[in-house]
Design a protein around this motif. Structure first.
Motif, PDB file in Angstrom:
ATOM      1  N   MET A   1       1.545   3.504  18.203  1.00 38.24           N
ATOM      2  CA  MET A   1       0.842   3.383  16.925  1.00 38.24           C
ATOM      3  C   MET A   1       1.609   4.158  15.850  1.00 38.24           C
ATOM      4  SD  MET A   1      -3.110   4.391  15.972  1.00 38.24           S
ATOM      5  CE  MET A   1      -3.737   3.129  17.092  1.00 38.24           C
ATOM      6  N   SER A   2       1.836   3.504  14.723  1.00 41.60           N
ATOM      7  CA  SER A   2       2.588   4.122  13.636  1.00 41.60           C
ATOM      8  C   SER A   2       1.760   5.190  12.932  1.00 41.60           C
ATOM      9  CB  SER A   2       3.004   3.046  12.632  1.00 41.60           C
ATOM     10  OG  SER A   2       3.558   3.624  11.479  1.00 41.60           O
ATOM     11  N   ALA A   6      -0.310   1.730   6.505  1.00 41.86           N
ATOM     12  CA  ALA A   6       0.146   0.394   6.113  1.00 41.86           C
ATOM     13  C   ALA A   6       0.863  -0.294   7.268  1.00 41.86           C
ATOM     14  CB  ALA A   6       1.060   0.499   4.897  1.00 41.86           C
ATOM     15  N   ASP A   7       1.716   0.440   7.979  1.00 35.57           N
ATOM     16  CA  ASP A   7       2.426  -0.147   9.115  1.00 35.57           C
ATOM     17  C   ASP A   7       1.464  -0.477  10.252  1.00 35.57           C
ATOM     18  OD1 ASP A   7       4.792   0.105   7.752  1.00 35.57           O
ATOM     19  OD2 ASP A   7       5.442   1.924   8.808  1.00 35.57           O
ATOM     20  N   ASN A   8       0.512   0.407  10.478  1.00 32.15           N
ATOM     21  CA  ASN A   8      -0.443   0.210  11.562  1.00 32.15           C
ATOM     22  C   ASN A   8      -1.318  -1.017  11.341  1.00 32.15           C
ATOM     23  OD1 ASN A   8      -3.435   1.052  12.642  1.00 32.15           O
ATOM     24  ND2 ASN A   8      -1.804   1.644  14.058  1.00 32.15           N
ATOM     25  N   TYR A   9      -1.668  -1.285  10.085  1.00 28.56           N
ATOM     26  CA  TYR A   9      -2.542  -2.409   9.764  1.00 28.56           C
ATOM     27  C   TYR A   9      -1.770  -3.717   9.565  1.00 28.56           C
ATOM     28  CZ  TYR A   9      -6.916   0.186   9.113  1.00 28.56           C
ATOM     29  OH  TYR A   9      -8.057   0.925   9.314  1.00 28.56           O
ATOM     30  N   ALA A  10      -0.468  -3.619   9.326  1.00 25.54           N
ATOM     31  CA  ALA A  10       0.344  -4.800   9.001  1.00 25.54           C
ATOM     32  C   ALA A  10       0.259  -5.846  10.107  1.00 25.54           C
ATOM     33  CB  ALA A  10       1.797  -4.389   8.789  1.00 25.54           C
ATOM     34  N   HIS A 180     -11.349   7.709  -2.706  1.00 27.46           N
ATOM     35  CA  HIS A 180     -11.079   6.540  -3.547  1.00 27.46           C
ATOM     36  C   HIS A 180     -10.003   5.656  -2.922  1.00 27.46           C
ATOM     37  CE1 HIS A 180     -10.353   4.191  -7.196  1.00 27.46           C
ATOM     38  NE2 HIS A 180      -9.083   4.551  -7.166  1.00 27.46           N
ATOM     39  N   GLU A 181      -8.862   6.244  -2.621  1.00 30.00           N
ATOM     40  CA  GLU A 181      -7.747   5.468  -2.087  1.00 30.00           C
ATOM     41  C   GLU A 181      -8.047   4.950  -0.683  1.00 30.00           C
ATOM     42  OE1 GLU A 181      -5.302   4.415  -3.745  1.00 30.00           O
ATOM     43  OE2 GLU A 181      -5.494   5.651  -5.553  1.00 30.00           O
ATOM     44  N   ALA A 182      -8.683   5.782   0.156  1.00 33.40           N
ATOM     45  CA  ALA A 182      -8.986   5.360   1.525  1.00 33.40           C
ATOM     46  C   ALA A 182      -9.921   4.157   1.536  1.00 33.40           C
ATOM     47  CB  ALA A 182      -9.601   6.513   2.307  1.00 33.40           C
ATOM     48  N   ASN A 183     -10.910   4.175   0.660  1.00 40.97           N
ATOM     49  CA  ASN A 183     -11.863   3.066   0.646  1.00 40.97           C
ATOM     50  C   ASN A 183     -11.286   1.810   0.011  1.00 40.97           C
ATOM     51  OD1 ASN A 183     -14.789   3.736   1.702  1.00 40.97           O
ATOM     52  ND2 ASN A 183     -13.899   5.617   0.890  1.00 40.97           N
ATOM     53  N   ALA A 189      -8.331  -4.235   3.432  1.00 44.66           N
ATOM     54  CA  ALA A 189      -7.954  -4.633   4.786  1.00 44.66           C
ATOM     55  C   ALA A 189      -8.961  -5.600   5.395  1.00 44.66           C
ATOM     56  CB  ALA A 189      -7.819  -3.396   5.677  1.00 44.66           C
ATOM     57  N   LYS A 190     -10.250  -5.354   5.172  1.00 35.75           N
ATOM     58  CA  LYS A 190     -11.271  -6.028   5.973  1.00 35.75           C
ATOM     59  C   LYS A 190     -12.265  -6.908   5.228  1.00 35.75           C
ATOM     60  CE  LYS A 190     -11.220  -2.067   9.114  1.00 35.75           C
ATOM     61  NZ  LYS A 190     -11.955  -0.834   9.504  1.00 35.75           N
ATOM     62  N   TYR A 191     -12.530  -6.627   3.969  1.00 33.97           N
ATOM     63  CA  TYR A 191     -13.655  -7.287   3.313  1.00 33.97           C
ATOM     64  C   TYR A 191     -13.326  -7.998   2.012  1.00 33.97           C
ATOM     65  CZ  TYR A 191     -15.834  -3.813   6.358  1.00 33.97           C
ATOM     66  OH  TYR A 191     -16.164  -3.025   7.432  1.00 33.97           O
ATOM     67  N   ALA A 192     -12.351  -7.500   1.278  1.00 31.92           N
ATOM     68  CA  ALA A 192     -12.148  -7.950  -0.100  1.00 31.92           C
ATOM     69  C   ALA A 192     -10.669  -8.042  -0.422  1.00 31.92           C
ATOM     70  CB  ALA A 192     -12.809  -6.967  -1.070  1.00 31.92           C
ATOM     71  N   ASP A 193     -10.371  -8.686  -1.526  1.00 28.43           N
ATOM     72  CA  ASP A 193      -9.051  -8.564  -2.125  1.00 28.43           C
ATOM     73  C   ASP A 193      -9.151  -7.484  -3.202  1.00 28.43           C
ATOM     74  OD1 ASP A 193      -8.269 -10.659  -0.546  1.00 28.43           O
ATOM     75  OD2 ASP A 193      -8.010 -12.102  -2.173  1.00 28.43           O
TER      76      ASP A 193
END
Length: 207
Positions: A1-2, A6-10, A180-183, A189-193
């Protein structure tokens, strides 16, 4: 796991849905409590409001439905349930409190919708979902306060109700850059653009 999120979710999360055909703009809880330095809820969110106001101007120009939400409680707090018990600063948002007034520069126009709520989501316990559905709305452009609280809750519920959630990063604010940034990252990632003010203005102009 990175070690890089960003790499982990890519390749796993982060797909883009794209814009809808009939959006509504939702301004979440832009009230005085977040702008008054003497209030517990104060946050440095003036830039988020300025961004939201520019988006409102364009939405009105294009005839897009604009919706405002605010949290408002019975003076006893009885209709706030566990949320009111847990989040003590919500005491500033009882009926009649000056902290519940719209932030300077923000004023709903005739024909625009105001939703009173008691919980984080703009959808929970309100008629917003049925109102938007009846109006043929397929997507919601979300702005407001705070990113990690009511914006996130509204984003998840918008997705759950079948609307395309579009979160405008520049027009959302929080007490600290970390939440702010985490959310923003997790919603994207999961719900929205999650998009910029410039992207949403260009989209509105295209309508």
């Amino acid at each position: 796991m990175s070690d890089s999120a960003a790499d982990n979710y890519a390749g796993v999360y982060g797909n883009r849905i794209g814009f809808g055909k009939r959006p509504a703009l939702v301004l979440i809880d832009f009230v005085e409590a977040y702008f008054d330095r003497d209030c517990d809820l104060y946050a440095d969110v003036e830039e988020a409001l300025a961004s939201a106001l520019r988006i409102v101007e364009e939405a009105r120009e294009q005839g897009i439905l604009v919706v405002y939400t605010k949290v408002e409680y019975h003076p006893s707090g009885i209709n706030g349930g566990r949320f009111f018990e847990k989040a003590l600063p919500l005491r500033h948002l009882v009926e009649g409190s000056p902290m519940g007034a719209w932030a300077s520069g923000l004023e709903p126009a005739a024909g625009e919708l105001v939703v009173s709520k008691q919980y984080p989501s703009a959808f929970f316990g309100t008629s917003l979902a049925s109102t938007l559905t009846a109006a043929g709305i397929d997507s919601v452009i979300l702005t407001g306060l705070t990113t990690s609280g009511c914006v996130r809750a509204s984003c998840v519920d918008a997705c759950s109700h079948g609307f395309i959630p579009i979160v405008v990063a520049d027009a959302c604010g929080d007490r600290h850059d970390g939440p702010h940034e985490a959310n923003l990252f997790d919603m994207n990632a999961k719900y929205a653009d999650v998009v910029s003010e410039a992207e949403i203005i260009d989209y509105l102009k295209s309508l």
